[in-house]
Design a protein around this motif. Structure first.
Motif, PDB file in Angstrom:
ATOM      1  N   GLU A  69      13.151  14.227  45.659  1.00 33.65           N
ATOM      2  CA  GLU A  69      14.642  13.495  45.696  1.00 33.65           C
ATOM      3  C   GLU A  69      15.045  13.226  44.186  1.00 33.65           C
ATOM      4  O   GLU A  69      13.959  13.503  43.382  1.00 33.65           O
ATOM      5  N   ARG A  78      20.970   7.014  47.299  1.00 28.69           N
ATOM      6  CA  ARG A  78      20.548   8.591  47.945  1.00 28.69           C
ATOM      7  C   ARG A  78      21.545   8.590  49.299  1.00 28.69           C
ATOM      8  O   ARG A  78      22.100   9.719  49.315  1.00 28.69           O
ATOM      9  N   THR A  86      25.248  19.657  47.159  1.00 28.15           N
ATOM     10  CA  THR A  86      24.244  20.452  46.301  1.00 28.15           C
ATOM     11  C   THR A  86      24.344  20.473  44.986  1.00 28.15           C
ATOM     12  O   THR A  86      23.358  21.229  44.098  1.00 28.15           O
ATOM     13  N   TYR A 106      21.773  17.808  38.597  1.00 24.93           N
ATOM     14  CA  TYR A 106      20.692  18.433  39.466  1.00 24.93           C
ATOM     15  C   TYR A 106      21.158  19.450  40.484  1.00 24.93           C
ATOM     16  O   TYR A 106      22.640  19.161  40.614  1.00 24.93           O
ATOM     17  N   ARG A 108      20.549  21.014  44.518  1.00 24.33           N
ATOM     18  CA  ARG A 108      19.577  20.717  45.875  1.00 24.33           C
ATOM     19  C   ARG A 108      19.391  22.201  46.424  1.00 24.33           C
ATOM     20  O   ARG A 108      19.984  22.950  46.710  1.00 24.33           O
ATOM     21  N   GLY A 113      14.144  20.604  47.550  1.00 29.62           N
ATOM     22  CA  GLY A 113      14.955  19.602  47.532  1.00 29.62           C
ATOM     23  C   GLY A 113      15.874  19.501  45.949  1.00 29.62           C
ATOM     24  O   GLY A 113      16.038  20.596  45.416  1.00 29.62           O
ATOM     25  N   TRP A 114      15.853  18.380  45.238  1.00 27.89           N
ATOM     26  CA  TRP A 114      16.791  18.136  44.338  1.00 27.89           C
ATOM     27  C   TRP A 114      15.974  18.438  43.067  1.00 27.89           C
ATOM     28  O   TRP A 114      14.860  17.987  42.791  1.00 27.89           O
TER      29      TRP A 114
END
Length: 263
Positions: A69, A78, A86, A106, A108, A113-114
């Motif tokens: 995350e 979130r 993404t 960031y 994804r 994940g991130w």
């Protein structure tokens, strides 16, 4: 035939019988397949793998890899990031009433994940900090998760995939909150989808929440001082961001002071 010869013949026949069996076992009391020495019946189940290739019985299964995350974001924040997104630019203010922030981009990955893709970059926000309910003229930047769908600027498109409105109307005049010149601030902008109609030029002044809730919140070039409500980034970082954002990845900006974003 002598007794000695008879005994020799008997031994020879016995040896021949043993050779024909292929092993030194008479055949009496032979265990079923899977029940002999070295077979499953004699091996501890702690070392047995199932037919599907699963974990060994009696051993702890490896922990599944959980997608990462974005750090320091709370559950509520979130949850506001679209599932299709993404790309996320996270702008974290130094405090609820502070005008300086840090921005990290960031991306994804479907498995991991991130992950941080760029930054951290220095950023500025409104002179009086942040608010969960922005109003026109309050000199605070709105807290939240907002789409990034449209761009523009006084200078030519640096190579963005976003729709880009290039025109002289993006000229910034006058001085900022602290008296610094605003010239060049709108050379590159990305509209933040707060109280605006997505899919239009950043210069579209449609205000779905009403004019009193403010608007015209952009990402734009840093002019050396706090903003009226926008987020400002160094010029080269704005160019870099424009070249990176991809509408196919549903980019968003997650912005607010650290305490607000941790909720």
């Amino acid at each position: 035939m002598s007794v000695r010869c008879a005994r020799s013949a008997s031994v020879a026949l016995a040896l021949a019988a043993l050779l024909l069996t292929g092993c030194g076992h008479s055949g009496e009391g032979v265990r079923d397949a899977g029940d002999g020495p070295g077979t499953l019946a004699d091996v501890s189940t702690d070392s047995v793998t199932d037919a599907a290739g699963g974990a060994h019985a009696g051993r702890a299964a490896p922990e599944p890899v959980r997608p990462r995350e974005i750090p320091a974001l709370g559950h509520a924040t979130r949850a506001r990031i679209p599932a299709a997104s993404t790309q996320a630019l996270v702008v974290t203010g130094e405090g609820a009433d502070a005008s300086r922030a840090t921005a990290v981009l960031y991306t994804r990955d479907p498995v991991r994940g991130w992950l941080p893709a760029d930054g951290p970059w220095p950023a500025r926000n409104a002179a009086r900090g942040w608010t969960a309910e922005h109003h026109l003229g309050d000199l605070r930047s709105p807290v939240g998760v907002f789409g990034l769908t449209d761009a523009g600027g006084r200078l030519a498109d640096p190579g963005t995939r976003l729709p880009y409105d290039h025109r002289s109307a993006f000229t910034a005049d006058g001085t900022g909150v602290e008296g610094e010149p605003l010239a060049g601030s709108f050379d590159y902008v990305v509209a933040v989808n707060y109280n605006r109609k997505p899919g239009t030029t950043p210069l579209d002044w449609t205000r779905p929440l009403g004019a009193e809730r403010g608007g015209g919140i952009w990402l734009h070039v840093d002019h050396g001082g706090p903003t009226h409500g926008c987020v400002a980034l160094p010029r080269e970082r704005m160019r870099q961001l424009l070249r990176t954002l991809d509408p196919a990845r549903t980019p968003v900006v997650v912005m607010g002071d650290a305490a607000a974003l941790s909720r």
